[in-house]
Design a protein around this motif. Structure first.
Motif, short mmCIF file in Angstrom:
data_model
loop_
_atom_site.label_atom_id
_atom_site.label_comp_id
_atom_site.label_asym_id
_atom_site.label_seq_id
_atom_site.Cartn_x
_atom_site.Cartn_y
_atom_site.Cartn_z
N HIS A 92 -3.48 6.96 1.07
CA HIS A 92 -3.14 5.57 1.36
C HIS A 92 -3.59 4.62 0.26
CE1 HIS A 92 -2.09 1.98 3.40
NE2 HIS A 92 -3.33 1.62 3.71
N ARG A 93 -2.71 3.66 -0.05
CA ARG A 93 -2.95 2.66 -1.10
C ARG A 93 -3.16 3.28 -2.47
NH1 ARG A 93 -6.42 -2.52 1.01
NH2 ARG A 93 -4.71 -3.44 2.16
N HIS A 126 3.41 -9.39 5.44
CA HIS A 126 4.14 -8.76 4.34
C HIS A 126 5.63 -9.14 4.37
CE1 HIS A 126 1.10 -6.41 2.42
NE2 HIS A 126 0.81 -5.69 3.48
N ASP A 142 -1.64 -7.00 -0.77
CA ASP A 142 -2.76 -6.09 -0.54
C ASP A 142 -3.92 -6.38 -1.50
OD1 ASP A 142 -1.76 -4.82 1.62
OD2 ASP A 142 -1.36 -2.91 0.63
N ASP A 146 3.65 0.95 2.54
CA ASP A 146 2.78 1.54 3.56
C ASP A 146 3.36 2.80 4.19
OD1 ASP A 146 0.71 -0.13 3.15
OD2 ASP A 146 1.14 -1.49 4.81
N HIS A 180 4.35 -6.88 -1.69
CA HIS A 180 3.41 -6.15 -0.82
C HIS A 180 2.12 -5.83 -1.58
CE1 HIS A 180 2.40 -3.06 2.35
NE2 HIS A 180 1.61 -2.68 1.36
N HIS A 211 1.57 2.09 -3.96
CA HIS A 211 1.12 0.71 -4.17
C HIS A 211 1.00 0.38 -5.66
CE1 HIS A 211 0.31 1.03 0.08
NE2 HIS A 211 -0.02 -0.23 0.14
ZN LIG Z 1 -0.22 -1.66 1.79
#
Ligand SMILES: [Zn+2]
Length: 264
Positions: free
Chosen positions: A94-95, A6, A203, A48, A199, A99
Motif C-alpha cells: 500500500h502507498r 479524493h 495523500d 488505492d 490523489h 502512488h
Molecule cells: Zn492513496
C-alpha cells in the motif's frame, strides 16, 4: 485522504484545467468539461487499488477485490526489488508503486491508447468504469456495504451510453486536444493521469506522505515519502479534510466550471 475528498479534488482539478484552457483561448466543448470532470473524479480513487478495503477495490465486486490483491503483491514486489538501504522494510504494497508519477503516466498512456484504438466499446468501458468510481467516491457513505452496487452499475452504464453518444456528435469534443487530425478520444487519458496525480498530492498532505518521485533516489531512499512539513499534515478523514478541504474543492470546482464555460 478518504474517497470523497479524493473524488472531489479530482473533479475540481479537471474543472481547473477547463478554466485554464478557456483563459488560454482553447476552451473545451462542454461535454469534454463534464465527462473529464467525471472521469477525473473516478480516476482520483485509482491509486488505492493496492488496498483491499479501499472504495475502488470494493466497487466491482470480486473482480476488483482480486485485482487489488494482485496489485498489492505487484507493488510490494517492486518495492522490495528497488528499495535502497534508507527505505524501511514493508509488509505490504500500500502507498508504493501505484502512488507514483510513473504509475499515473503509465495509466494515462494506457487508457489513451485503449481509447484511440479500441473504438466505441473501449470508450464506453472507460466511461463505465470511471463513472462507477465517481459515484462510489462521491457517495461513499451512502453506497458502502449495501446492495446499491447494482444500482450504481446500471446508472454508470446508462450515463456512459448517453455521454459517449453526446461526445460523438460533431463539435462536441471526441477530437478535442488532437484538433481533428489525430486519432479521436486521445484526451481521455488526460483526466486519468491528472486524477491519479491529484490523489498522490492529496495523500502527501496526510500523515505518511507519498513516494511520488520513485524511482529517483533521494539521499538513502528511492521511495522517499514526499509531503508537506510534518506539522502541517493531518490524518486521513480528519476534520481538516471534511470541514476545510472538501468545501474548498467544491467552491473552487464551481468557480472554475463557470470560468471554463465562459458564463460571464
Ligand atoms: Zn492513496
Amino acid at each position: 485522504m478518504m474517497g470523497p475528498a479524493h473524488s472531489l479534488s479530482g473533479a475540481a482539478a479537471w474543472l481547473g484545467v477547463g478554466a485554464i484552457a478557456t483563459a488560454a483561448g482553447h476552451g473545451m466543448p462542454w461535454p469534454v468539461l463534464v465527462v473529464g470532470a467525471l472521469i477525473c473524479a473516478g480516476a482520483a480513487l485509482a491509486p488505492d487499488l493496492d488496498q483491499k478495503s479501499a472504495t475502488i477495490s470494493t466497487s466491482f465486486g470480486p473482480l476488483s477485490r482480486t485485482l487489488a490483491v494482485f496489485i498489492d503483491k505487484l507493488s510490494h514486489g517492486v518495492y522490495k526489488a528497488t528499495r535502497k538501504p534508507g527505505d524501511p522494510v514493508r509488509r505490504g504494497g500500500h502507498r508504493t508503486l501505484t502512488h507514483t508519477a510513473v504509475w499515473a503516466l503509465l495509466l494515462g498512456a494506457g487508457f489513451a491508447a485503449g481509447a484511440m484504438t479500441g473504438g466505441r466499446w473501449a470508450v464506453l468501458a472507460i466511461l463505465f468504469v470511471h463513472v462507477t468510481l465517481a459515484i462510489e467516491g462521491l457517495m461513499w457513505r451512502a453506497t458502502r456495504g449495501t446492495s446499491a452496487s447494482v444500482l450504481v452499475w446500471l446508472l454508470a452504464a446508462a450515463s456512459a451510453w448517453i455521454l459517449a453518444g453526446v461526445l460523438d456528435m460533431a463539435g462536441n469534443g471526441s477530437d478535442w486536444f488532437v484538433t481533428g487530425t489525430g486519432p479521436e478520444y486521445a484526451w481521455l487519458g488526460l483526466p486519468i493521469l491528472l486524477g491519479a496525480m491529484v490523489h498522490n498530492i492529496g495523500d502527501s498532505l496526510t500523515v505518511s506522505g507519498c513516494p511520488i518521485l520513485w524511482p529517483l533516489p533521494i539521499g538513502r531512499k528511492r521511495w522517499y515519502p514526499v509531503g508537506t512539513p510534518r506539522i502541517m499534515r493531518f490524518r486521513a478523514g480528519s476534520w481538516v479534510e471534511v470541514k476545510v478541504l472538501m468545501p474548498t474543492f467544491m467552491v473552487l470546482g464551481g468557480v472554475c466550471g463557470v470560468l471554463a464555460l465562459n458564463l460571464f
